[in-house]
Design a protein around this motif. Structure first.
Motif, mmCIF file in Angstrom:
data_model
loop_
_atom_site.group_PDB
_atom_site.id
_atom_site.type_symbol
_atom_site.label_atom_id
_atom_site.label_comp_id
_atom_site.label_asym_id
_atom_site.label_seq_id
_atom_site.Cartn_x
_atom_site.Cartn_y
_atom_site.Cartn_z
ATOM 1 N N ARG B 3 -14.032 100.225 73.859
ATOM 2 C CA ARG B 3 -14.720 99.956 72.613
ATOM 3 C C ARG B 3 -13.726 99.523 71.537
ATOM 4 N NH1 ARG B 3 -18.669 104.464 70.482
ATOM 5 N NH2 ARG B 3 -19.763 103.896 72.376
ATOM 6 N N VAL B 334 -12.867 104.301 52.409
ATOM 7 C CA VAL B 334 -12.274 104.661 53.697
ATOM 8 C C VAL B 334 -10.781 104.969 53.578
ATOM 9 C CG1 VAL B 334 -11.711 103.766 55.984
ATOM 10 C CG2 VAL B 334 -13.991 103.463 55.071
ATOM 11 N N GLY B 491 -13.710 99.785 59.727
ATOM 12 C CA GLY B 491 -14.740 100.666 60.260
ATOM 13 C C GLY B 491 -14.243 101.492 61.432
ATOM 14 N N ARG B 492 -13.127 101.078 62.031
ATOM 15 C CA ARG B 492 -12.564 101.854 63.130
ATOM 16 C C ARG B 492 -11.285 102.572 62.704
ATOM 17 N NH1 ARG B 492 -15.384 103.448 67.391
ATOM 18 N NH2 ARG B 492 -13.456 103.631 68.563
ATOM 19 N N TYR B 493 -11.018 102.589 61.406
ATOM 20 C CA TYR B 493 -9.807 103.277 60.946
ATOM 21 C C TYR B 493 -10.029 104.772 60.996
ATOM 22 C CZ TYR B 493 -6.416 105.174 57.660
ATOM 23 O OH TYR B 493 -5.445 105.924 57.070
ATOM 24 N N SER B 494 -9.238 105.458 61.822
ATOM 25 C CA SER B 494 -9.488 106.890 61.966
ATOM 26 C C SER B 494 -8.347 107.713 61.375
ATOM 27 C CB SER B 494 -9.703 107.235 63.436
ATOM 28 O OG SER B 494 -8.493 107.033 64.146
ATOM 29 N N GLY B 495 -7.512 107.079 60.575
ATOM 30 C CA GLY B 495 -6.416 107.817 59.950
ATOM 31 C C GLY B 495 -6.892 108.587 58.719
ATOM 32 N N TYR B 496 -5.942 109.188 58.031
ATOM 33 C CA TYR B 496 -6.291 110.009 56.876
ATOM 34 C C TYR B 496 -6.606 109.139 55.667
ATOM 35 C CZ TYR B 496 -4.375 113.739 59.688
ATOM 36 O OH TYR B 496 -4.144 114.611 60.701
ATOM 37 N N ARG B 497 -7.443 109.686 54.795
ATOM 38 C CA ARG B 497 -7.681 109.049 53.503
ATOM 39 C C ARG B 497 -6.643 109.583 52.526
ATOM 40 N NH1 ARG B 497 -14.240 109.982 53.280
ATOM 41 N NH2 ARG B 497 -14.686 108.698 55.105
ATOM 42 N N LEU B 498 -6.384 108.801 51.497
ATOM 43 C CA LEU B 498 -5.403 109.217 50.503
ATOM 44 C C LEU B 498 -5.806 110.564 49.891
ATOM 45 C CD1 LEU B 498 -2.801 108.055 49.324
ATOM 46 C CD2 LEU B 498 -4.134 107.241 47.397
ATOM 47 N N GLU B 500 -7.302 112.920 51.260
ATOM 48 C CA GLU B 500 -7.082 114.025 52.193
ATOM 49 C C GLU B 500 -5.621 114.459 52.219
ATOM 50 O OE1 GLU B 500 -10.703 113.184 55.312
ATOM 51 O OE2 GLU B 500 -8.776 112.274 55.674
ATOM 52 N N LEU B 501 -4.747 113.505 51.877
ATOM 53 C CA LEU B 501 -3.332 113.879 51.820
ATOM 54 C C LEU B 501 -3.111 114.892 50.704
ATOM 55 C CD1 LEU B 501 -1.555 110.472 52.425
ATOM 56 C CD2 LEU B 501 -2.268 112.195 54.066
#
Lengths: 315, 509
Positions: B3, B334, B491-498, B500-501
């Protein structure tokens, strides 16, 4: 000011985007969402599966039924009114006492029948439901919470949130309502989250608004003495929800009734991330551990697996 | 994994297709990459003057046809009282004026707007060879015919083929030191240099034609056409300047006529004359793109927004900006993790800001939502059904808007009149949602989400009102494919959001 994202990754901390793509998107089939998004449906399937839930007293589906509201409520002293498709605790009305036609909320605020009428009317017109769909109001038995939690809760029922990943309990926390959260157990509204050791049911850490606390802000009791009773039973109860909902990433909210024991209050297909802060542990590590476990186990063995592997060193 | 690969493949191919079309449009079709780019447009005017003799007059003038490298954008004829028609003859187009009875001096105008096409063009004259009568030179005196023959034999001995022959012959007639024979031919033949050369070449059975054109330069008045000769050697046409010899056609050489027919024929009048003038002006490329001629050039443009009526084009200038606003929303949500009230509400607010200007828009938005919240909090006491309540809020919003307009008009603050560009239904829903948010989660959450919405709207406003972006969006709508691919990738970015840091900072320590 900012944490190093690589360090967070190393700690296995789950972020919102990864949760949405890999866990909610990857594990939860959308066709099962209505089972958990609609609390009425949840209640029906849970009761069918023999899972303990608070008793449903009445449902109000149409505005016209509101004319008979007085009759419907006539025999109930205390009850909870909630939208079947509400989210994040919105639209929930808790009545703890009644004097004639005057009703009292947990914080002592009094309501007339017309106020309740309006609240239910809002529920029915879809004010609290996702996407504004017309909704159904549920009138539920009020949980008489176990006095063991009295010290850790301000005007409300503390509940225990367990994250069930592929049927395995992965992480748990106790959510204690505070004055700030208006008796609600939602962390973003100011409730305190207490991380719970998976092996023993003992409190690990406590956080309010994502920062650590040691005592309940209103009652002043220290969380370190907290020990959840019926711990294994609770894990069994929550793990059994996997078979019913087919959701691989599931949040189970449990309350402890003083007479009935643990009851499933509601299920959540999109459980939040704050539980990681309450446990001071990243969720991804535990999920990966569960992913490595390939045998098909039954509920009791899954709970044993979790208690064995996710128990804290603090014991 | 598959996918992930699919997403990557789709995103990359979308981006590639989009960028390829952009590249094609820029480098092949010459649509400018930068906004406000201007092109020179030359207005070439022909002025025909003559004096009527109280007789019927027929004026026929050769006019330019389609040619490589220079594009004719429009033509214009001014001739009061004359009948005008264009005629297509074997030797090109002609303009024809006619009038039954003409007395006194007359002037007819014919003008063209032309543009030098960008990019390297290799002008290719038509291949077909013109039928030519053989030339006998018999009308010249015998001595001159002999002189000519001697000259041609001499030139022939010094040349190898048609082209070198022509070049050598022109050399003989060259301005600075024409040869003796050429001087005699010009002096006694009574013909212009071009005509003499033309006849001599034809006498040698060389296929040749006369070309008349103009060098497109700024502000030229009262000039005549520059004559040139074009010689065909069986393979190629070669252009010869009468003074410089063999030349390649300059990019700014605009061919007016390339046949043997006369430039101007006037019957029934005297003192006829034709002069040309050239004017240069800088025209924004946008204006040129409207021209149909460019549309005919490429099928890809025929399906572009330029083929729509102007009013629809204007609507699309706004609509095509929305995806860029959406990109801002996706980025900020995102990657940064800003919370907004309503997913795409900020884009609509940003669109309104584009009409109201940012500062005025922000103030008006805060005022309307603020007043709306106060009134909504009272409405909540009235115990209304949801739909009725939102409708009521919407009516209140309209009343606030009209009141603010009237008040500001009286006070002379013109900016507030643009308040009508706010989408009132969105405002009503925003008020409703914020009011519920206030009741349930407290004022803090309202400020977080309201502030988040305004920040996103402001960013979206800056992106959408940036002239470069609007220019790109409208002239290269295929960039939407690139935006789409970026959004798919995000839409497939699964890293952290700013955010969340910050949120998980305590855990990293």
């Amino acid at each position: 000011m900012f944490a190093n994202p690589f360090k967070l990754k190393k700690l296995g901390i789950l972020g919102m985007n990864k949760r949405n793509i890999h866990y909610i998107g990857g594990q939860n089939n959308r066709k099962y969402y209505p089972l958990v998004d609609n609390k009425l449906k949840t209640k029906v399937i849970a009761e069918d599966a023999g899972i303990a839930v608070p008793k449903l007293l009445a449902t109000i589906e149409r505005q016209s039924q509101l004319r008979k509201l007085k009759d419907i409520l006539a025999s109930y002293e205390k009850f909870v009114i909630k939208p079947a498709q509400g989210s994040a605790g919105k639209g929930i009305l808790v009545i703890v006492k009644r004097e004639g036609d005057t009703f009292f909320k947990a914080n002592g605020q009094s309501l007339e029948l017309t106020d309740i009428h309006r609240d239910i009317s809002n529920i029915l017109s879809g004010l609290y439901s996702l996407g504004g769909k017309p909704d159904v109001a549920m009138i539920e038995q009020l949980v008489e919470f176990d006095p063991i939690f009295e010290r850790y809760s301000y005007e409300g029922v503390p509940d225990i949130r367990v994250i069930i990943y592929k049927g395995y309990p992965a992480m748990a926390m106790l959510r204690c309502s505070t004055k700030e959260s208006d008796g609600k157990a939602n962390l973003h509204q100011g409730a305190v989250g207490v991380g719970i050791d998976m092996a023993s049911g003992k409190a690990l850490f406590a956080v309010q608004h994502d920062s650590p606390v040691t005592k309940h802000p209103d009652t002043g009791y220290d969380f370190s003495e907290l020990q959840i009773p019926h711990w294994e039973k609770m894990l069994l109860l929550s793990a059994s929800c996997y078979e019913v909902t087919h959701l691989g990433y599931l949040g189970v909210d449990i309350v402890l009734d003083k007479n009935l024991g643990p009851l499933i209050l509601e299920l959540n297909a999109r459980p939040g991330l704050a539980i990681q802060i309450a446990n001071q542990t990243g969720a991804v590590k535990r999920f990966d551990k569960i992913d490595e476990q390939l045998d098909k186990l039954d509920i009791a063995d899954r709970v044993k697996f979790s208690m064995k592997h996710f128990g804290s060193i603090l014991k | 994994m598959s996918r992930k690969f699919q997403v990557l493949l789709i995103a990359l191919s979308l981006a590639f297709i989009g960028l390829f079309i952009v590249w094609y449009k820029v480098s092949v079709l010459g649509i400018p990459f930068l906004p406000h780019e201007k092109r020179s447009v030359y207005k070439v005017g022909a002025e025909v003057s003559f004096e009527g003799k109280n007789k019927a007059v027929l004026v026929s003038m050769a006019i330019p046809g389609v040619q490589d490298g220079i594009q004719i954008l429009s033509e214009d004829v001014a001739s009061s009282g004359f009948g005008y028609a264009e005629a297509q003859t074997k030797n090109g187009k002609r303009a024809e004026w006619s009038k039954r009875k003409v007395e006194g001096p007359q002037i007819l105008y014919y003008s063209l707007e032309v543009m030098i096409e960008p990019g390297e063009t290799n002008p290719k004259p038509p291949i077909e060879a013109v039928e030519q009568k053989s030339e006998s030179l018999s009308d010249l005196p015998n001595t001159l015919i002999n002189t000519a023959k001697i000259l041609l034999d001499d030139v022939r001995s010094r040349s190898a083929d048609t082209h070198s022959f022509t070049a050598q012959l022109i050399q003989e007639f060259n301005n600075e030191n024409p040869s003796q024979a050429a001087k005699i031919l010009l002096a006694q033949g009574g013909e212009a240099k071009i005509d003499m050369l033309f006849r001599l070449l034809r006498y040698r059975h060389i296929r040749v034609r006369k070309i008349h054109g103009l060098y497109l330069e700024s502000a030229r008045r009262n000039i005549a056409l520059t004559p040139m000769l074009e010689v065909y050697d069986g393979k190629d046409w070669q252009l010869y300047d009468l003074n410089r010899g063999k030349v390649t056609r300059d990019k700014n050489f605009f061919i007016w006529k390339q046949s043997g027919d006369s430039l101007l024929n006037v019957t029934g009048a005297k003192k006829s004359n034709i002069r040309f003038s050239i004017n240069e002006r800088q025209v924004p490329v946008q204006y040129l793109l409207d021209k149909k001629e460019l549309l005919d050039k490429a099928a890809i443009l025929d399906f572009s927004l330029f083929s729509l009526p102007v009013s629809a084009q204007n609507a699309y200038q706004h609509i095509l900006l929305v995806p860029f606003g959406a990109l801002v929303v996706v980025l900020l949500r995102v990657l940064i993790g800003l919370r907004t009230s309503g997913t795409f509400m900020p884009i609509l607010i940003a669109l309104a800001f584009m009409e109201t200007t940012l500062f005025a828009g922000l103030i008006m938005f805060i005022l309307i939502v603020g007043i709306g919240l106060v009134i909504r909090s009272y409405l909540s006491n009235l115990n209304l059904l949801l739909v009725a309540r939102i409708s009521a809020v919407m009516i209140v919003v309209i009343m606030i808007m009209s009141f603010m307009s009237i008040l500001s008009y009286k006070l002379g603050i013109k900016e507030v009149m643009t308040i009508t560009f706010f989408p009132m239904i969105i405002l009503a829903w925003t008020i409703e949602r914020m009011s519920i948010l206030w009741e349930e989660e407290g004022a803090k959450e309202v400020f977080i989400q309201g502030g988040g919405s305004l920040i996103v709207a402001t960013f979206a406003y800056f992106v959408m009102s940036y002239p470069f972006v609007s220019h790109m969006a409208f002239n290269f709508p295929e960039l939407l494919l690139v935006v789409l691919s970026v959004i798919i990738l995000l839409g497939r970015y699964s890293g952290y959001r700013l955010s969340e840091l910050i949120r998980f900072k305590s855990m990293a320590n």
